[in-house]
Design an enzyme around this catalytic site. Structure first.
Site, short mmCIF file in Angstrom:
data_model
loop_
_atom_site.label_atom_id
_atom_site.label_comp_id
_atom_site.label_asym_id
_atom_site.label_seq_id
_atom_site.Cartn_x
_atom_site.Cartn_y
_atom_site.Cartn_z
N ASP A 181 -5.44 -37.03 12.24
CA ASP A 181 -4.50 -36.22 11.45
C ASP A 181 -5.32 -35.42 10.43
O ASP A 181 -6.20 -35.96 9.77
CB ASP A 181 -3.51 -37.15 10.70
CG ASP A 181 -2.28 -36.41 10.21
OD1 ASP A 181 -1.17 -36.79 10.58
OD2 ASP A 181 -2.44 -35.43 9.43
N ASN A 182 -5.01 -34.12 10.31
CA ASN A 182 -5.76 -33.30 9.34
C ASN A 182 -5.13 -33.33 7.94
O ASN A 182 -5.57 -32.61 7.04
CB ASN A 182 -5.90 -31.84 9.84
CG ASN A 182 -4.57 -31.10 9.85
OD1 ASN A 182 -3.52 -31.67 9.54
ND2 ASN A 182 -4.60 -29.83 10.20
N TYR A 215 8.11 -21.85 18.24
CA TYR A 215 7.95 -23.31 18.20
C TYR A 215 8.51 -23.94 19.49
O TYR A 215 7.85 -24.75 20.14
CB TYR A 215 8.68 -23.85 16.97
CG TYR A 215 8.82 -25.36 16.90
CD1 TYR A 215 7.79 -26.16 16.43
CD2 TYR A 215 10.01 -25.98 17.31
CE1 TYR A 215 7.92 -27.54 16.37
CE2 TYR A 215 10.16 -27.35 17.25
CZ TYR A 215 9.11 -28.14 16.78
OH TYR A 215 9.26 -29.51 16.72
N ILE A 251 24.66 -25.10 1.18
CA ILE A 251 24.88 -25.01 2.64
C ILE A 251 24.90 -23.54 3.02
O ILE A 251 25.59 -22.74 2.37
CB ILE A 251 26.24 -25.67 3.01
CG1 ILE A 251 26.18 -27.17 2.73
CG2 ILE A 251 26.60 -25.39 4.46
CD1 ILE A 251 27.49 -27.90 2.96
N ARG A 284 22.30 -18.01 7.58
CA ARG A 284 20.95 -17.53 7.90
C ARG A 284 20.95 -16.89 9.27
O ARG A 284 21.56 -17.42 10.21
CB ARG A 284 19.96 -18.70 7.87
CG ARG A 284 19.58 -19.06 6.46
CD ARG A 284 18.52 -20.09 6.45
NE ARG A 284 18.98 -21.30 7.12
CZ ARG A 284 18.38 -22.47 7.03
NH1 ARG A 284 17.29 -22.59 6.30
NH2 ARG A 284 18.84 -23.54 7.65
N GLY A 314 20.21 -15.82 12.90
CA GLY A 314 19.60 -16.45 14.08
C GLY A 314 19.72 -17.96 14.11
O GLY A 314 19.13 -18.60 14.97
#
Ligand SMILES: NC(=O)c1ccc[n+]([C@@H]2O[C@H](COP(=O)([O-])OP(=O)(O)OC[C@H]3O[C@@H](n4cnc5c(N)ncnc54)[C@H](O)[C@@H]3O)[C@@H](O)[C@H]2O)c1
Length: 313
Positions: free
Chosen positions: A31-32, A141, A200, A265, A267
């Site tokens: 892990d970095n 992603y 929200i 938000r 998209g």
């Protein structure tokens, strides 16, 4: 077994390390520490604070007799992947390929991969989505996770790698990060602890499938079995709205705020839930932690982060 957990200092990875050690395995963490924390790494694990891309990673494989790779290290922010797709691809695709090459050269067959359900299925055609649902990722992603899944199939066909692909829904629990796929839980907890109204975006009726990190840990225990190979959804099959999550966390906090609604938000995915039937039928996995209880446990962690967090079972 000797198991390497990449990302073992992070939210999900560190809980998996705890469980593997509890079960008597020897664990090496790579892990970095970019988002992971040294203090989250179990004291009996061997931590190598290195980047996936570092040529010195090769030396770990020469030194430690690794039998299983459990790959959780990743750039986890969907927003960051949109802002810098090349960086996302470098860590999430090329970093995974470097590990796969090392697996081949050291004859390591078992390869557990933390994939995603929500970000892979995109706007769903039906609910909950099973593993056969079309994949239509809406972010770099999600594209990167799907790409690694495809590479894993290539390595299975050509290099005798046994892929164990776990497609998580939105994982919540102690140690979670606000940037992850269930980040909203951490964000609401932190807002309430600062006596701020939870914010929200939009009407709050957008849904996600929230699965406890302890259930995800259990999935990673089952994935060690020799006969566990292929792609499995790890979620609850239930949709929970952001409004409902906010209400549960407000209740857990004992405070009397009502959420504030900001503009939606752009998209943002509207609904998501994934079907865990295949993992249940083939390996007996099912989610066990009730959502309200898990959210209360998570709120208590943010309120008292120094207290050791123990798996509720
Ligand atoms: N949290 C969720 O809801 C969720 C859902 C689906 C899939 N996943 C996947 O599960 C995995 C773990 O996610 P998490 O929520 O625990 O996030 P996390 O950020 O807490 O864990 C990721 C870990 O990887 C480490 N890391 C990042 N880049 C690295 C690099 N280049 N080299 C070495 N280490 C590096 C970080 O320091 C961190 O400890 C990720 O692969 C993520 O995509 C998470």
């Amino acid at each position: 077994m000797n198991i390497m957990v990449t990302g073992g200092a992070g939210f999900i990875g560190s809980h998996i390390v705890d469980a593997y050690i509890r079960e008597g395995h020897r664990v090496v963490v790579l892990d970095n520490l970019s988002t992971g924390k040294r203090e989250q790494v179990h004291p009996d694990a061997t931590l190598y604070a290195l980047d996936l891309m570092d040529p010195k990673v090769k030396e770990i494989f020469q030194k430690e007799n690794i039998e299983v790779i459990n790959h959780h290290a990743a750039q986890i922010s969907v927003t960051q992947s949109v802002a810098d797709p090349a960086f996302d691809a470098e860590i999430n695709i090329v970093g995974s390929l470097k590990l796969l090459q090392l697996a081949v050269s050291h004859q390591i067959h078992k390869f557990i991969f933390a994939s995603t359900g929500g970000a892979l299925y995109g706007e769903q055609d039906y609910f909950p989505a099973d593993e056969e649902h079309p994949t239509q990722p809406m972010s770099p992603y999600g594209i990167a996770k799907l790409t690694v899944e495809r590479y894993l199939n290539f390595y299975r066909e050509n290099f005798n790698i046994q892929p164990k692909i776990l497609r998580y829904s939105n994982v919540y629990g102690p140690r979670q990060d606000p940037h992850g796929e269930a980040g909203v839980v951490a964000i609401f907890c932190k807002q309430l602890l600062k006596d701020q109204q939870p914010v929200i975006f939009g009407d709050g009726e957008q849904t996600r499938d929230f699965v406890s990190v302890f259930d995800v840990v259990n999935a990673n225990l089952k994935a060690l079995a020799e006969n566990c190979e292929g792609t499995y959804n790890v979620g609850t099959g239930k949709e929970t709205s952001v409004n409902s999550i906010a209400a549960s966390i407000i209740k857990a906090s004992g405070k009397s705020f009502s959420p504030q609604h900001d503009p939606p938000r752009m998209g943002e995915q509207r609904r998501s839930s994934i079907d865990y039937g295949k993992f249940n039928r083939e390996h007996g996995w099912q989610p066990a932690q009730p959502l309200d209880e898990g959210l209360k446990n998570t709120f208590d962690f943010f309120a008292h982060p120094s207290r050791a967090q123990v798996n509720p079972d």
